[in-house]
Scaffold this active site. Structure first.
Site, short mmCIF file in Angstrom:
data_model
loop_
_atom_site.label_atom_id
_atom_site.label_comp_id
_atom_site.label_asym_id
_atom_site.label_seq_id
_atom_site.Cartn_x
_atom_site.Cartn_y
_atom_site.Cartn_z
N CYS A 142 0.82 -1.22 0.00
CA CYS A 142 0.00 0.00 0.00
C CYS A 142 0.85 1.28 0.00
O CYS A 142 0.56 2.24 -0.72
CB CYS A 142 -0.94 -0.01 1.19
SG CYS A 142 -0.16 -0.53 2.73
N HIS A 258 -2.74 6.42 4.67
CA HIS A 258 -1.32 6.61 4.96
C HIS A 258 -0.88 7.99 4.47
O HIS A 258 -1.31 8.45 3.40
CB HIS A 258 -0.46 5.58 4.22
CG HIS A 258 -0.62 4.17 4.68
ND1 HIS A 258 -1.26 3.80 5.84
CD2 HIS A 258 -0.18 3.00 4.11
CE1 HIS A 258 -1.22 2.49 5.97
NE2 HIS A 258 -0.57 1.97 4.93
N1 NAP Z 1 -5.22 -3.45 5.50
C1 NAP Z 1 -4.57 -2.83 4.54
O1 NAP Z 1 -4.52 -1.59 4.47
C2 NAP Z 1 -3.85 -3.62 3.48
C3 NAP Z 1 -3.33 -2.90 2.41
C4 NAP Z 1 -2.66 -3.59 1.39
C5 NAP Z 1 -2.54 -4.95 1.49
N2 NAP Z 1 -3.05 -5.63 2.54
C6 NAP Z 1 -2.89 -7.10 2.55
O2 NAP Z 1 -4.16 -7.73 2.41
C7 NAP Z 1 -4.17 -8.96 3.15
C8 NAP Z 1 -5.34 -8.94 4.12
O3 NAP Z 1 -5.23 -7.81 4.94
P1 NAP Z 1 -6.43 -7.24 5.81
O4 NAP Z 1 -5.93 -5.96 6.34
O5 NAP Z 1 -7.73 -7.25 5.07
O6 NAP Z 1 -6.48 -8.35 6.99
P2 NAP Z 1 -7.69 -8.77 7.95
O7 NAP Z 1 -8.62 -7.65 8.17
O8 NAP Z 1 -7.03 -9.40 9.12
O9 NAP Z 1 -8.46 -9.91 7.10
C9 NAP Z 1 -7.88 -11.16 6.79
C10 NAP Z 1 -8.83 -11.97 5.92
O10 NAP Z 1 -8.18 -13.19 5.53
C11 NAP Z 1 -9.06 -14.27 5.83
N3 NAP Z 1 -8.28 -15.49 6.14
C12 NAP Z 1 -7.30 -15.62 7.05
N4 NAP Z 1 -6.84 -16.90 7.05
C13 NAP Z 1 -7.57 -17.57 6.12
C14 NAP Z 1 -7.59 -18.90 5.66
N5 NAP Z 1 -6.76 -19.82 6.14
N6 NAP Z 1 -8.47 -19.25 4.67
C15 NAP Z 1 -9.32 -18.32 4.18
N7 NAP Z 1 -9.36 -17.01 4.58
C16 NAP Z 1 -8.49 -16.66 5.54
C17 NAP Z 1 -9.84 -13.80 7.04
O11 NAP Z 1 -11.00 -14.58 7.18
P3 NAP Z 1 -11.69 -14.83 8.63
O12 NAP Z 1 -12.47 -13.59 8.92
O13 NAP Z 1 -12.56 -16.01 8.38
O14 NAP Z 1 -10.59 -15.06 9.61
C18 NAP Z 1 -10.13 -12.35 6.62
O15 NAP Z 1 -11.19 -12.33 5.70
C19 NAP Z 1 -2.78 -9.07 3.79
O16 NAP Z 1 -1.94 -9.82 2.93
C20 NAP Z 1 -2.33 -7.64 3.86
O17 NAP Z 1 -0.91 -7.53 3.88
C21 NAP Z 1 -3.72 -5.00 3.55
#
Ligand code: NAP
Length: 349
Positions: A142, A258
């Protein structure tokens, strides 16, 4: 080997990680851009199976709740585009199943970004790179996305030789639980709880009323992996290995968006006026730069927006040809979900 699949005009879209911070935003962006999906599947872990997620509809999919399905390798049968945001290890586990099913995986994690056969794409910067994907396209980090959106129009004026960036990264960059922790800790702190009574899980230290110069793990050279990502991803997206990047990444108690203080050094002179004109005309950029009116981008006021906002543009006289700027974007939208859906739009026939 490049991909030969012909993308249908009304693709089936899977949102992997639909219950997360980025996943929820995927659903909003698919609606906002009216992505022409014939079906949208919401996938997450077994923990969330059966959960209902509100969806405003897009393409042929009417508004109404989506029922979350447990993600398994079979989930991708019939899928054309898989939007992934479940973290790197899950992306690695599922990559083969997704590609074997004939879907294109657009992955938000760091799992494949630097792989030679995976394009790392920001549509305003290097849209042509999607041409050589072989089933996986990576969404950059990001912090990198918003920086390169601002750098590209400047690079087109004169080659950029060096960038020094300090980030001010929102708590939600670490996911939905991290955003909840900022709310809860702030409340607990104001209620007078001592540091050792606060719940500290999402970050290494208290984030409420604090700044933490530590995002992702430390590397052998004492930098962090988040800082390393900004260095290597910038070179790959901009297609110029010569750009030197020095990054310091800091988590701040902001909910969403950010901020980045960026000092840019060019091979030739670029005036403030030329930079302002180029940024004002650039796709995906909003120039917000009027000191007389106290107008500049602020993270606390830009949640939910699509553009990369640039302000505080001024000379940096400490180098021969230098400019300093301040860049803000909603990292869950442009830094993740929006950028990924824009990549998906590039795949449409
Ligand atoms: N947040 C940001 O600003 C941002 C920006 C760029 C990139 N990212 C990237 O995007 C990804 C997710 O980030 P996030 O911020 O959205 O995290 P988050 O809010 O913690 O969400 C994680 C998601 O992954 C799912 N998940 C986890 N383990 C799983 C599994 N074994 N099988 C299927 N689904 C699973 C979770 O499902 P459950 O609800 O069922 O646990 C939830 O839907 C990461 O790689 C992060 O680095 C995030």
């Amino acid at each position: 080997m490049t991909w030969t699949k012909i993308m249908p005009a009304r693709p089936v879209v899977a949102v992997a990680g639909a219950t997360g911070a980025v996943g929820a935003e995927f659903l909003r962006v698919l609606h906002d851009l009216d992505f022409p999906a014939s079906e949208v599947r919401a996938l997450a872990s077994a923990r969330s199976a059966g959960k209902k997620l509100p969806f405003d509809g897009c393409g042929d999919v009417p508004a109404g709740d989506l029922t979350v399905q447990e993600m398994t390798p079979k989930s991708f049968e019939g899928v054309d585009i898989a939007l992934f945001s479940c973290g790197a290890s899950v992306s690695k586990q599922l990559r083969e199943a997704v590609v074997r099913a004939g879907a294109v995986m657009i992955d938000n994690s760091s799992a494949f970004r630097m792989d030679a056969d995976v394009p790392l794409v920001v549509p305003e910067v290097n849209p042509g790179d999607i041409a050589w994907h072989s089933g996986v396209i990576a969404n950059p980090n990001c912090s990198t996305i918003q920086m390169v959106v601002a750098l590209k129009p400047l690079y087109d004026l004169a080659r950029i030789t060096r960038v020094v960036v300090s980030t001010y990264q929102a708590a939600s960059g670490a996911g939905a639980p991290a955003m909840a922790e900022l709310y809860d800790q702030t409340r607990e702190f104001l209620d007078g709880k001592a540091d050792d009574e606060l719940t500290v899980e999402a970050f290494q230290h208290r984030i409420a009323f604090n700044c933490i110069p530590h995002i992702d793990k430390f590397l052998d050279d004492r930098s962090t992996k988040e800082e390393w990502k900004m260095v290597v991803e910038t070179k790959k997206i901009m297609g110029d290995e010569r750009i030197r990047v020095a990054a310091t990444c800091v988590r701040v108690p902001v909910l969403r968006c950010h901020g980045e203080a960026v000092n840019v050094e060019f091979a030739d002179e670029v005036s403030v006026e030329a930079a302002r004109a180029a940024l004002a005309a650039a796709p995906g950029v909003t120039l917000l730069d009027d000191p007389a009116e106290n107008a500049y981008p602020m993270p606390g006021l830009l949640a939910g927006t699509n553009d990369t906002y640039v302000g505080r543009i001024r000379r940096d006289d400490t180098v021969d040809h230098g400019l300093a700027l301040w860049v803000v974007a909603d990292q869950i939208r442009k830094g993740a979900a929006l950028n990924a859906v824009q990549i998906a739009q590039l795949l449409l026939p």
